[in-house]
Design a protein around this motif. Structure first.
Motif, mmCIF file in Angstrom:
data_model
loop_
_atom_site.group_PDB
_atom_site.id
_atom_site.type_symbol
_atom_site.label_atom_id
_atom_site.label_comp_id
_atom_site.label_asym_id
_atom_site.label_seq_id
_atom_site.Cartn_x
_atom_site.Cartn_y
_atom_site.Cartn_z
ATOM 1 N N SER A 89 -12.541 -6.154 -31.129
ATOM 2 C CA SER A 89 -13.400 -7.333 -31.001
ATOM 3 C C SER A 89 -14.598 -7.052 -30.106
ATOM 4 C CB SER A 89 -12.593 -8.507 -30.431
ATOM 5 O OG SER A 89 -13.428 -9.609 -30.145
ATOM 6 N N HIS A 90 -14.330 -6.517 -28.917
ATOM 7 C CA HIS A 90 -15.380 -6.210 -27.953
ATOM 8 C C HIS A 90 -15.236 -4.758 -27.486
ATOM 9 C CE1 HIS A 90 -15.677 -10.543 -27.966
ATOM 10 N NE2 HIS A 90 -16.697 -10.513 -27.127
ATOM 11 N N TYR A 91 -16.339 -4.062 -27.454
ATOM 12 C CA TYR A 91 -16.334 -2.662 -27.029
ATOM 13 C C TYR A 91 -17.226 -2.540 -25.800
ATOM 14 C CZ TYR A 91 -16.217 2.445 -27.555
ATOM 15 O OH TYR A 91 -16.004 3.793 -27.366
ATOM 16 N N VAL A 92 -16.641 -2.070 -24.718
ATOM 17 C CA VAL A 92 -17.367 -1.990 -23.448
ATOM 18 C C VAL A 92 -17.599 -0.532 -23.063
ATOM 19 C CG1 VAL A 92 -17.402 -2.670 -21.018
ATOM 20 C CG2 VAL A 92 -16.231 -4.123 -22.700
ATOM 21 N N VAL A 93 -18.843 -0.187 -22.829
ATOM 22 C CA VAL A 93 -19.190 1.151 -22.351
ATOM 23 C C VAL A 93 -19.458 1.052 -20.848
ATOM 24 C CG1 VAL A 93 -20.814 3.076 -22.502
ATOM 25 C CG2 VAL A 93 -20.159 1.811 -24.583
ATOM 26 N N PHE A 94 -18.733 1.853 -20.087
ATOM 27 C CA PHE A 94 -18.865 1.858 -18.631
ATOM 28 C C PHE A 94 -19.861 2.941 -18.229
ATOM 29 C CE2 PHE A 94 -14.990 -0.240 -19.504
ATOM 30 C CZ PHE A 94 -14.625 -1.007 -18.400
ATOM 31 N N THR A 95 -20.919 2.547 -17.580
ATOM 32 C CA THR A 95 -21.899 3.513 -17.097
ATOM 33 C C THR A 95 -21.927 3.470 -15.572
ATOM 34 O OG1 THR A 95 -23.852 2.047 -16.995
ATOM 35 C CG2 THR A 95 -23.277 3.000 -19.148
ATOM 36 N N SER A 96 -22.218 4.600 -14.970
ATOM 37 C CA SER A 96 -22.255 4.675 -13.501
ATOM 38 C C SER A 96 -23.602 5.230 -13.049
ATOM 39 C CB SER A 96 -21.113 5.543 -12.982
ATOM 40 O OG SER A 96 -21.183 6.854 -13.526
ATOM 41 N N ARG A 97 -23.941 4.947 -11.801
ATOM 42 C CA ARG A 97 -25.208 5.408 -11.241
ATOM 43 C C ARG A 97 -25.226 6.934 -11.182
ATOM 44 N NH1 ARG A 97 -29.676 3.825 -11.060
ATOM 45 N NH2 ARG A 97 -30.283 4.073 -8.870
ATOM 46 N N THR A 98 -26.346 7.504 -11.555
ATOM 47 C CA THR A 98 -26.480 8.955 -11.534
ATOM 48 C C THR A 98 -26.857 9.470 -10.158
ATOM 49 O OG1 THR A 98 -28.779 8.719 -12.281
ATOM 50 C CG2 THR A 98 -27.095 9.089 -13.974
ATOM 51 N N GLN A 99 -27.387 8.598 -9.302
ATOM 52 C CA GLN A 99 -27.704 8.958 -7.930
ATOM 53 C C GLN A 99 -27.907 7.668 -7.127
ATOM 54 O OE1 GLN A 99 -27.845 12.276 -6.773
ATOM 55 N NE2 GLN A 99 -27.732 11.224 -4.789
ATOM 56 N N MET A 100 -27.263 7.594 -5.968
ATOM 57 C CA MET A 100 -27.434 6.416 -5.128
ATOM 58 C C MET A 100 -28.675 6.584 -4.247
ATOM 59 S SD MET A 100 -25.114 4.283 -5.987
ATOM 60 C CE MET A 100 -25.209 3.082 -4.635
#
Length: 213
Positions: free
Chosen positions: A77-88
């Motif tokens: 039903s729902h597809y979630v892609v988790f992305t993270s910061r490449t540099q803080m």
């Protein structure tokens, strides 16, 4: 919720391999799960991630070849892609300090000490040298939180690490955004013929995994 109900939900859940593509999550159910992502705890509260919720069938179909051809991508039903910061960066800290001040009704200046601690650690300190990895670790907390919350309200889920992150980044136009694909999660309702729903759950014993001191 009683303890036995929580354990029952966790016993019920499994990494769903086949979703019923005719069943969609009701709006109120998805709203609750979306809020569970937002409410995920993170170090310093910095939330170094962004969640991309894909409901567009065409875009999801484009991701299948980059997901080891797993059908959960299009059938859920729902597809979630988790992305993270490449540099803080300091800007990430300042954005959080501004939001924190707004929510607590205080000035950003009053949070100067807290800001300094975050910057000296996450941006310029030892942890700053590995901030992309740190951000990934925080993002996995959100994934775990989402799957547990889904189980509690009777929603099936499947974490998806069998993907090609760089291709996801391309399809989702993440270049130069400061975010990169890490993992994904399919959510919906299991298909009646998913044989894995009836496979006994296998885990090591408590004595293998838990040490009490």
């Amino acid at each position: 919720m009683e303890a036995k109900e929580l354990l029952k939900a966790l016993e019920w859940r499994y990494a769903t391999k086949r979703f019923d593509n005719t069943k969609k999550l009701p709006a109120d159910i998805w709203d609750a799960l979306e809020k569970s992502l937002i409410l995920t705890p993170t170090s310093y509260g910095l939330q170094p991630y962004k969640f991309i919720v894909l409901t567009d069938a065409k875009k999801r179909a484009e991701l299948v070849p980059h997901s080891w051809n797993q059908t959960q991508v299009v059938d859920c039903s729902h597809y979630v892609v988790f992305t993270s910061r490449t540099q803080m960066e300091e800007a990430d800290v300042d954005r959080w300090v501004k939001r924190l001040a707004e929510m607590r009704g205080v000035s950003t200046d009053s949070l100067g000490g807290y800001r300094g601690m975050m910057v000296s650690n996450i941006v310029h300190g030892e942890r700053g040298k590995m901030s992309p990895e740190w951000a990934k670790q925080q993002t996995y907390i959100a994934l775990g939180n989402l799957m547990t919350c889904a189980a509690v309200i009777g929603v099936d889920a499947c974490p998806m690490e069998g993907i090609v992150p760089r291709e996801y980044d391309r399809v989702l136009n993440l270049a130069n955004t400061g975010y990169a694909t890490l993992v994904a999660c399919a959510l919906g309702y299991r298909a009646a013929d998913d044989k894995y729903a009836k496979v006994p759950k296998a885990r090591f014993t408590a004595s293998d995994l838990i040490q009490k001191i």
